[in-house]
Design a protein around this motif. Structure first.
Motif, PDB file in Angstrom:
ATOM      1  N   CYS A  67       5.362  -1.231  -5.151  1.00 36.03           N
ATOM      2  CA  CYS A  67       4.664  -0.235  -4.346  1.00 36.03           C
ATOM      3  C   CYS A  67       4.474   1.073  -5.102  1.00 36.03           C
ATOM      4  N   ASN A 121      -5.676  -3.359  -9.745  1.00 36.73           N
ATOM      5  CA  ASN A 121      -4.371  -4.020  -9.635  1.00 36.73           C
ATOM      6  C   ASN A 121      -4.510  -5.536  -9.655  1.00 36.73           C
ATOM      7  N   LEU A 122      -5.537  -6.062  -8.994  1.00 28.78           N
ATOM      8  CA  LEU A 122      -5.758  -7.505  -9.021  1.00 28.78           C
ATOM      9  C   LEU A 122      -6.064  -7.977 -10.438  1.00 28.78           C
ATOM     10  N   THR A 176      -7.116  -1.207  -5.877  1.00 32.49           N
ATOM     11  CA  THR A 176      -6.823  -2.601  -5.550  1.00 32.49           C
ATOM     12  C   THR A 176      -7.561  -3.548  -6.492  1.00 32.49           C
ATOM     13  N   GLY A 189       0.814  -1.196   0.000  1.00 32.63           N
ATOM     14  CA  GLY A 189       0.000   0.000   0.000  1.00 32.63           C
ATOM     15  C   GLY A 189       0.852   1.252   0.000  1.00 32.63           C
ATOM     16  N   ASP A 234      -7.240  -6.733   2.296  1.00 32.40           N
ATOM     17  CA  ASP A 234      -7.973  -5.701   1.560  1.00 32.40           C
ATOM     18  C   ASP A 234      -8.443  -6.174   0.197  1.00 32.40           C
ATOM     19  N   ALA A 235      -7.668  -7.053  -0.446  1.00 34.21           N
ATOM     20  CA  ALA A 235      -8.039  -7.541  -1.776  1.00 34.21           C
ATOM     21  C   ALA A 235      -9.186  -8.534  -1.719  1.00 34.21           C
ATOM     22  N   ALA A 280      -3.223  -3.222   1.187  1.00 32.85           N
ATOM     23  CA  ALA A 280      -3.161  -2.735  -0.191  1.00 32.85           C
ATOM     24  C   ALA A 280      -4.047  -1.519  -0.407  1.00 32.85           C
ATOM     25  N   ILE A 313      -1.158 -10.136  -2.998  1.00 33.59           N
ATOM     26  CA  ILE A 313      -1.830  -8.848  -3.023  1.00 33.59           C
ATOM     27  C   ILE A 313      -2.913  -8.810  -1.954  1.00 33.59           C
ATOM     28  N   GLY A 314      -2.972  -7.714  -1.238  1.00 33.68           N
ATOM     29  CA  GLY A 314      -4.024  -7.539  -0.247  1.00 33.68           C
ATOM     30  C   GLY A 314      -3.573  -6.958   1.073  1.00 33.68           C
TER      31      GLY A 314
END
Length: 275
Positions: free
Chosen positions: A61, A112-113, A109, A34, A128-129, A103, A99-100
Motif C-alpha cells: 500500500c 502499477n499493473l 494503477t 488504495g 479499478d484495474a 486501487a 490488483i484492482g
C-alpha cells in the motif's frame, strides 16, 4: 461447449498441506491497496486469500495507508511502496498478486499493473484495474499472460471488451479470454469462467446474497490464494467461484462481505471430506 462448474472437475487439484509444509511453500499472495480512505477492499481480498490456504499474505500500500491497514489486520503483513518500481521489488517474491479492488482510477494503477507484469507473479486483475483501461483494452492485454485472471462484472467487462456481450455471456467470456490471452471470470448469477485455450465452464450455484458491496473483492482474494498455492489457474478460478457462492448460500440473509472469508474453512473441510 461449456461445462457445468462442479467440485468433481477440480477437487483433486485443491492444494492441501502435508507434514513438510511451511508458510512459504503454501504460496505467497500480495494484494495492492488504495490510499488511506480506500483500504477495505484490499483487506477483504487479503483475508480471503489467507483463509483459502495461502501461507503468507501481504497488503502492499501507499505509505499513508500503511497505519490504517496494519491496525486492521493481524496475520496479514503490510509493506508500503512509493513508486511502481518499489512495488515491483516488493511483489517479485510473491506467487500471485491481486490488483484492482479500490486501487484508484488513475494512471498510477496503470503503471502499477505494468510493474507487476514484470514480476513472475500471476495476476488477478479486478475492479479499478479493469475500469481504468476503458477503451484501451490492448494496453491491458500487453501486461497479461495465460496464468493471469480478469474478474469483471458485466459493466467492467463492457468497458474492456465493448460489444462482446451481444453474443451471449458464454461466447463473450470465451472471446475475451482469447483476445486477452488470460483467464476471464465474468461474474453474475451464472458466472462464466473461460480460459485462453478455449475451455469454458458455467457456475450453477450463484447466490443472491452475494449482491453486497465487497463480495467481488473476496472472490478476487480466493482466486489469488488458490493460484498462489500452485493450483492451475482455470481450476483455481472455478473452485473459487463455486466456494464463494456456496459460502454465501450457507450464510443466507444478512450476509455482508466480511462474513465470507470466515465461512471458507467449513467449505474446504466439506470438500476435503468428499462433500
Amino acid at each position: 461447449m461449456a461445462q457445468t462448474n462442479d467440485p468433481s472437475l477440480w477437487r483433486d487439484h485443491l492444494p492441501w498441506p502435508d507434514a513438510t509444509s511451511h508458510k512459504h511453500s503454501r504460496g505467497r499472495l500480495a494484494v495492492v491497496s488504495g490510499g488511506p480512505l480506500n483500504t477495505g477492499a484490499a483487506r477483504l481480498a487479503a483475508r480471503a486469500g489467507l483463509r483459502v490456504g495461502a501461507g503468507l499474505v501481504k497488503v502492499l500500500c501507499p505509505p499513508a495507508a500503511a497505519p490504517i491497514v496494519a491496525g486492521a489486520l493481524e496475520a496479514v503483513m503490510v509493506e508500503a511502496f512509493t513508486s511502481p518500481e518499489a512495488l515491483e521489488a516488493l511483489a517479485e517474491p510473491m506467487d500471485a498478486v491481486v490488483i484492482g479492488p479500490a486501487a484508484g482510477l488513475n494512471e498510477a494503477t496503470v503503471q502499477n499493473l505494468a510493474a507487476l507484469a514484470r514480476t513472475g507473479a500471476a495476476l488477478v486483475v479486478d475492479a479499478d484495474a479493469l475500469t481504468i483501461f476503458k477503451g484501451r483494452g490492448v494496453d491491458l492485454f500487453a501486461s497479461l499472460d495465460r496464468d493471469d485472471v480478469l474478474t469483471p462484472h458485466e459493466g467492467e467487462f463492457e468497458r474492456v471488451f465493448p460489444g462482446l456481450l451481444a453474443n451471449g455471456r458464454e461466447a463473450a467470456a470465451g472471446e475475451a479470454a482469447r483476445q486477452s490471452g488470460a483467464h476471464v471470470v465474468l461474474k453474475g448469477a451464472q458466472t462464466v469462467i473461460a480460459a485462453p485455450d478455449g475451455r469454458t465452464c458455467v457456475n450453477p450455484n450463484g447466490s443472491p446474497w452475494l449482491a453486497t458491496a465487497g463480495s467481488g473483492d473476496v472472490l478476487a482474494g480466493l482466486i489469488g490464494g488458490l493460484v498462489a498455492q500452485g493450483m492451475p489457474t482455470f481450476d483455481a478460478a472455478s473452485a473459487a467461484v463455486w466456494m464463494h457462492a456456496a459460502a454465501a448460500e450457507r450464510f443466507g440473509p444478512g450476509l455482508i462481505a466480511e462474513d465470507l472469508p470466515h465461512l471458507i474453512p467449513s467449505i474446504l473441510t466439506a470438500l476435503r471430506e468428499g462433500g
